[in-house]
Design a protein around this motif. Structure first.
Motif, PDB file in Angstrom:
ATOM      1  N   VAL A  25       0.671  -1.286   0.033  1.00 13.38           N
ATOM      2  CA  VAL A  25       0.030  -0.043   0.060  1.00 13.38           C
ATOM      3  C   VAL A  25       1.040   1.318   0.125  1.00 13.38           C
ATOM      4  O   VAL A  25       1.971   1.266   0.832  1.00 13.38           O
ATOM      5  N   ALA A  26       0.666   2.280  -0.694  1.00 13.62           N
ATOM      6  CA  ALA A  26       1.407   3.365  -1.177  1.00 13.62           C
ATOM      7  C   ALA A  26       0.635   4.367  -0.317  1.00 13.62           C
ATOM      8  O   ALA A  26      -0.581   4.821  -0.620  1.00 13.62           O
ATOM      9  N   VAL A  27       1.213   5.245   0.565  1.00 14.78           N
ATOM     10  CA  VAL A  27       0.390   6.585   0.998  1.00 14.78           C
ATOM     11  C   VAL A  27       0.925   7.846   0.341  1.00 14.78           C
ATOM     12  O   VAL A  27       2.025   7.923   0.274  1.00 14.78           O
ATOM     13  N   TRP A  28       0.065   8.593  -0.515  1.00 17.96           N
ATOM     14  CA  TRP A  28       0.563   9.531  -1.501  1.00 17.96           C
ATOM     15  C   TRP A  28       0.151  10.846  -0.650  1.00 17.96           C
ATOM     16  O   TRP A  28      -0.929  10.937  -0.198  1.00 17.96           O
ATOM     17  N   ASN A  29       0.814  11.979  -0.911  1.00 14.31           N
ATOM     18  CA  ASN A  29       0.347  13.197  -0.707  1.00 14.31           C
ATOM     19  C   ASN A  29       0.109  13.916  -2.071  1.00 14.31           C
ATOM     20  O   ASN A  29       0.852  14.144  -3.097  1.00 14.31           O
ATOM     21  N   VAL A  30      -1.442  14.082  -2.209  1.00 12.76           N
ATOM     22  CA  VAL A  30      -1.809  14.509  -3.711  1.00 12.76           C
ATOM     23  C   VAL A  30      -1.515  15.965  -4.025  1.00 12.76           C
ATOM     24  O   VAL A  30      -1.447  16.348  -5.143  1.00 12.76           O
TER      25      VAL A  30
ATOM     26  N   ARG B  60       2.552  15.460  -4.643  1.00 10.39           N
ATOM     27  CA  ARG B  60       2.538  14.355  -5.366  1.00 10.39           C
ATOM     28  C   ARG B  60       3.725  13.521  -4.920  1.00 10.39           C
ATOM     29  O   ARG B  60       4.238  12.656  -5.634  1.00 10.39           O
ATOM     30  N   ARG B  61       4.094  13.487  -3.790  1.00 13.77           N
ATOM     31  CA  ARG B  61       5.128  12.639  -3.143  1.00 13.77           C
ATOM     32  C   ARG B  61       4.521  11.349  -2.643  1.00 13.77           C
ATOM     33  O   ARG B  61       3.264  11.395  -2.054  1.00 13.77           O
ATOM     34  N   ARG B  62       5.277  10.269  -2.651  1.00 12.20           N
ATOM     35  CA  ARG B  62       4.743   9.157  -1.886  1.00 12.20           C
ATOM     36  C   ARG B  62       5.440   9.265  -0.426  1.00 12.20           C
ATOM     37  O   ARG B  62       6.765   9.162  -0.357  1.00 12.20           O
ATOM     38  N   GLU B  63       4.563   9.234   0.442  1.00 11.76           N
ATOM     39  CA  GLU B  63       4.899   9.434   1.871  1.00 11.76           C
ATOM     40  C   GLU B  63       5.336   8.341   2.585  1.00 11.76           C
ATOM     41  O   GLU B  63       6.284   8.432   3.722  1.00 11.76           O
ATOM     42  N   ALA B  64       4.659   6.964   2.384  1.00 13.48           N
ATOM     43  CA  ALA B  64       5.135   5.985   3.041  1.00 13.48           C
ATOM     44  C   ALA B  64       4.556   4.806   2.265  1.00 13.48           C
ATOM     45  O   ALA B  64       3.728   4.789   1.313  1.00 13.48           O
ATOM     46  N   VAL B  65       5.323   3.534   2.460  1.00 10.49           N
ATOM     47  CA  VAL B  65       4.950   2.371   1.907  1.00 10.49           C
ATOM     48  C   VAL B  65       4.746   1.406   2.890  1.00 10.49           C
ATOM     49  O   VAL B  65       5.450   1.163   3.912  1.00 10.49           O
ATOM     50  N   ILE B  66       3.519   0.629   3.000  1.00 11.77           N
ATOM     51  CA  ILE B  66       3.251  -0.486   3.664  1.00 11.77           C
ATOM     52  C   ILE B  66       3.225  -1.617   3.064  1.00 11.77           C
ATOM     53  O   ILE B  66       2.711  -2.072   1.986  1.00 11.77           O
TER      54      ILE B  66
END
Length: 281
Positions: A31-36, A39-45
């Protein structure tokens, strides 16, 4: 993502007034957590051993993931790292979908039945917090999972890894389920051509809705919790009362299987999407 994306879930408004973070689950097992906004990927689960079929960002700030590895996992975000809180096991086959008792409130944020304009983002943020606190008066947030093993499980995932109940009765895989907006009921859609209605707090079976002559792919509740719409392989949509016996209406018009169904939050429209490449309202 290295493979296709299976589901999306926004961070609830009452947790973050900016409402700018989005979680995406994928067949690549992450699961990727994005800041829209940035446009950055903030975390990867990461941690599942197979494809993630569904992710939900819950009202308590936890992220729930359902996987083909037969588990549901509960995660919390700590900066750029994701920490596993607990693993919910019990299903004997892939987990297809998740539903939260607070889904209706999380989806609509600060907007209830009334049509209203907010003076500021802060006012909308506060209204969302008030609505979520009101929803919690019906009990803590509950999670339901459904699987190819013909069963559903009801959980209280923020506090326990033991299920409240195992919901049995379907004769084929359960594709999707949803809590009623008031949290009192759960309706489940199965390939056994039936919709079943369960108690949202105890998991007890309350009713079975017969009428479709093909697999039921999805259901949607009306926002006042009085009606259920079901989409089926038999090319129809049916409208039911949760504790009724027969369908109130059969909506024909699609030329092939109906895959998707949604009820507008204001209650006046139902939309369906089918294999005939049409969306009908």
């Amino acid at each position: 993502h290295r493979q296709w994306v299976t589901s999306l879930s926004w961070e609830p408004l009452h947790l973050n007034s900016k409402c700018e973070r989005l979680a995406s689950s994928s067949r690549d097992g992450t699961v990727a957590v994005w800041n829209v906004r940035t446009r950055r990927r903030e975390a990867v689960i990461a941690g599942h051993s197979d494809s993630i079929e569904c992710c939900k960002w819950g009202g308590e700030g936890l992220i729930y993931t359902a996987s083909r590895d037969r588990t549901v996992r509960v995660w919390t975000l700590e900066g750029e790292a994701a920490k596993l809180v607990r693993t919910l096991g019990g299903h004997a086959h892939r987990v297809n979908s998740l539903a939260l008792s607070t889904d209706a409130v999380l989806r609509s944020g600060g907007f209830g039945w009334e049509t209203r304009a907010f003076e500021s983002d802060e006012a909308m943020f506060q209204a969302a917090k008030d609505r979520y606190e009101e929803a919690k008066k019906n009990g803590p947030e509950r999670l339901c999972s459904c699987s190819d093993d013909f069963t559903l499980f009801l959980w209280e995932p923020a506090s326990s890894k033991q299920p409240i109940a195992r919901l049995t009765g379907h004769q084929q895989l359960v594709n999707q389920m949803a809590f009623s907006p008031d949290g009192r009921f759960i309706a489940s859609a199965s390939f056994d051509k039936k919709v079943k209605v369960w108690d949202g707090a105890t998991g007890k079976l309350l009713n079975t809705l017969h009428g479709h002559v093909g697999a039921v792919y999805q259901i949607a509740w009306s926002p006042d919790s009085r009606f259920i719409a079901s989409a089926s392989k038999d090319s129809t949509v049916k409208i039911w009362k949760p504790l009724g016996k027969k369908a109130l209406y059969t909506l024909s018009g699609h030329l092939d299987e109906v895959y998707a169904i949604d009820w507008s939050p204001f209650g006046t429209r139902v939309a369906s999407g089918g294999k005939d490449r049409l969306v009908k309202i």
